[in-house]
Design a protein around this motif. Structure first.
Motif, PDB file in Angstrom:
ATOM      1  N   LYS A  86       0.823  -1.208   0.000  1.00  0.00           N
ATOM      2  CA  LYS A  86       0.000   0.000   0.000  1.00  0.00           C
ATOM      3  C   LYS A  86       0.854   1.253   0.000  1.00  0.00           C
ATOM      4  N   SER A  87       1.942   1.246   0.765  1.00  0.00           N
ATOM      5  CA  SER A  87       2.842   2.402   0.791  1.00  0.00           C
ATOM      6  C   SER A  87       3.482   2.600  -0.574  1.00  0.00           C
ATOM      7  N   ALA A  88       3.886   1.495  -1.188  1.00  0.00           N
ATOM      8  CA  ALA A  88       4.558   1.582  -2.486  1.00  0.00           C
ATOM      9  C   ALA A  88       3.633   2.166  -3.552  1.00  0.00           C
ATOM     10  N   ILE A  89       2.412   1.677  -3.643  1.00  0.00           N
ATOM     11  CA  ILE A  89       1.501   2.174  -4.677  1.00  0.00           C
ATOM     12  C   ILE A  89       1.127   3.629  -4.399  1.00  0.00           C
ATOM     13  N   PHE A  90       1.093   4.011  -3.130  1.00  0.00           N
ATOM     14  CA  PHE A  90       0.824   5.405  -2.773  1.00  0.00           C
ATOM     15  C   PHE A  90       1.939   6.309  -3.276  1.00  0.00           C
ATOM     16  N   TRP A  91       3.188   5.928  -3.017  1.00  0.00           N
ATOM     17  CA  TRP A  91       4.318   6.750  -3.469  1.00  0.00           C
ATOM     18  C   TRP A  91       4.397   6.788  -4.991  1.00  0.00           C
ATOM     19  N   LEU A  92       4.204   5.654  -5.614  1.00  0.00           N
ATOM     20  CA  LEU A  92       4.267   5.603  -7.072  1.00  0.00           C
ATOM     21  C   LEU A  92       3.176   6.458  -7.708  1.00  0.00           C
ATOM     22  N   SER A  93       1.989   6.440  -7.126  1.00  0.00           N
ATOM     23  CA  SER A  93       0.882   7.239  -7.660  1.00  0.00           C
ATOM     24  C   SER A  93       1.189   8.731  -7.565  1.00  0.00           C
ATOM     25  N   ILE A  94       1.832   9.131  -6.479  1.00  0.00           N
ATOM     26  CA  ILE A  94       2.187  10.544  -6.325  1.00  0.00           C
ATOM     27  C   ILE A  94       3.247  10.949  -7.346  1.00  0.00           C
TER      28      ILE A  94
END
Length: 406
Positions: A86-94
């Motif tokens: 979840k953290s990874a997809i959050f950072w990638l989306s930003i």
């Protein structure tokens, strides 16, 4: 850009919510750290380091870089470092949004490839330890007052740590029963204001904190001032004066108090794969959802927690008073510092009965203690002289004759 404001600051200024802006800024800087190497020495970027990030962001989009390849490499690095999915997809989306803001949109095919390179799954990778009432009662006595008040507020309200630490004194209505929290719309991630409540146990801890809050703030205003000045980091000095938050601290301060309590009771084990604690503060929110949903409708629980998927229907169905009544029904489940029967007595309005029973038991105990004193004195007399035993026998015979027993 052309506004005189750095690229990162211009991008994050569009968000409005300061917490969201901070999260977005952190994600972009994380990406630039991956490309150029770490810039920050500590957790908080100095003004000079923040300016360096702005220079690197400008250089990245005006220099000779391949954003499509870089973004895939960044995703792969997150997977290799076992970053929670979840953290990874959050950072990638930003970062994807930042690319688009900078005139480099990421098309759907590339985005699917990037996600394949990143961590898989939807659940956190850390293997969590058991977090039940027994575990909580081991931890709770070892928390400092501030951490304890925050902890009990979290576990009995379902709030996120970040939400709790942004609330002002005026958002807490401790004069109501149960104490109500009015969460303003600018605080939750979904931008929706909501109402939740805290247990009477948590409200008592908050009142204890309020007794010392002003003194704590005066002390905190001067804390570390000399050390920060020595190292030229005055910008990190806490801005305490005028802070109207109930808990005027950063999340790291609360976590330190919580981790300290874990260490004292030997529950500070970390997952060897992720190096994260197996018990952490976010588990308070999970605990709230689990135990409350066993007693009241799930959508009422989700509404108090602020979960997006339930807001539309739940707001139509439940008034604030209805939510209050549901909370009162389930409050005993989140009174975590006392035994179940005590929580049931307090929450069920049977505290007066419990107090009467307690008084009766104390009376019986006092009577037993008096009898033990008399028996001990009698035993001492008998042991001292044989004549004492004879006197006791004679006294007993006379008493029986007088009563007509013999």
């Amino acid at each position: 850009m052309g506004t005189g404001v750095g690229r990162i600051e211009e991008f994050t200024s569009l968000l409005g919510n300061p917490r969201s802006a901070s999260n977005y800024r952190s994600a972009v800087r994380r990406y630039l750290d991956f490309i150029y190497g770490p810039v920050r020495e500590g957790k908080i970027a100095t003004p000079e380091e923040a300016q360096r990030y702005e220079e690197l962001a400008e250089e990245y989009f005006t220099g000779d870089h391949n954003p499509a390849i870089d973004l895939q490499r960044f995703a792969a690095s997150l997977n290799a470092s076992r970053t929670p999915p979840k953290s990874a997809i959050f950072w990638l989306s930003i970062v994807k949004e930042f690319f688009k803001f900078s005139g480099v949109p990421v098309d759907d095919d590339l985005w699917r490839t990037v996600k394949r390179r990143g961590p898989k799954g939807r659940r956190a990778r850390t293997q969590e330890a058991t977090f039940d009432k027994e575990t909580i009662q081991k931890i709770l006595p070892h928390m400092p007052l501030l951490a304890k008040a925050v902890f009990l507020t979290l576990i009995s309200s379902g709030m996120r740590v970040g939400e709790c630490l942004q609330l002002s004194l005026a958002d807490f209505h401790l004069d109501e029963e149960p104490a109500r929290i009015a969460i303003p719309g600018h605080i939750p991630k979904n931008g929706e204001p909501r109402t939740t409540f805290i247990s009477r146990e948590a409200a008592a801890a908050v009142r204890d904190w309020l007794v010392v809050r002003e003194d704590w703030m005066l002390s905190a205003a001067n804390r570390n001032r000399g050390l920060l000045k020595h190292y030229g980091k005055e910008y990190m000095q806490k801005q305490i004066e005028g802070d109207d938050r109930l808990f005027p601290v950063q999340a790291s301060t609360v976590r330190e108090g919580f981790v300290g309590a874990l260490e004292k009771v030997g529950l500070d084990e970390k997952d060897p794969k992720t190096n994260r604690f197996k018990i952490h503060l976010h588990m308070c929110r999970k605990y709230f959802r689990t135990v409350m949903a066993q007693r009241i409708p799930l959508d009422a629980v989700e509404l108090m927690m602020g979960h997006d998927g339930y807001l539309t229907d739940a707001y139509v169905r439940y008034t604030e008073n209805e939510l209050r009544q549901y909370y009162l029904q389930a409050e005993g489940a989140v009174c975590v510092g006392v035994a179940d029967e005590v929580a049931a007595a307090v929450v069920g309005g049977r505290l007066d009965v419990l107090q009467e029973e307690n008084a009766a038991l104390r009376g019986e105990l006092n009577q037993i203690q008096r009898q033990l004193v008399a028996m001990n004195a009698m035993q001492a007399d008998v042991g001292a002289t044989p004549e004492a035993l004879q006197r006791l026998v004679d006294a007993r015979i006379r008493a029986m004759k007088n009563s007509g027993e013999i």
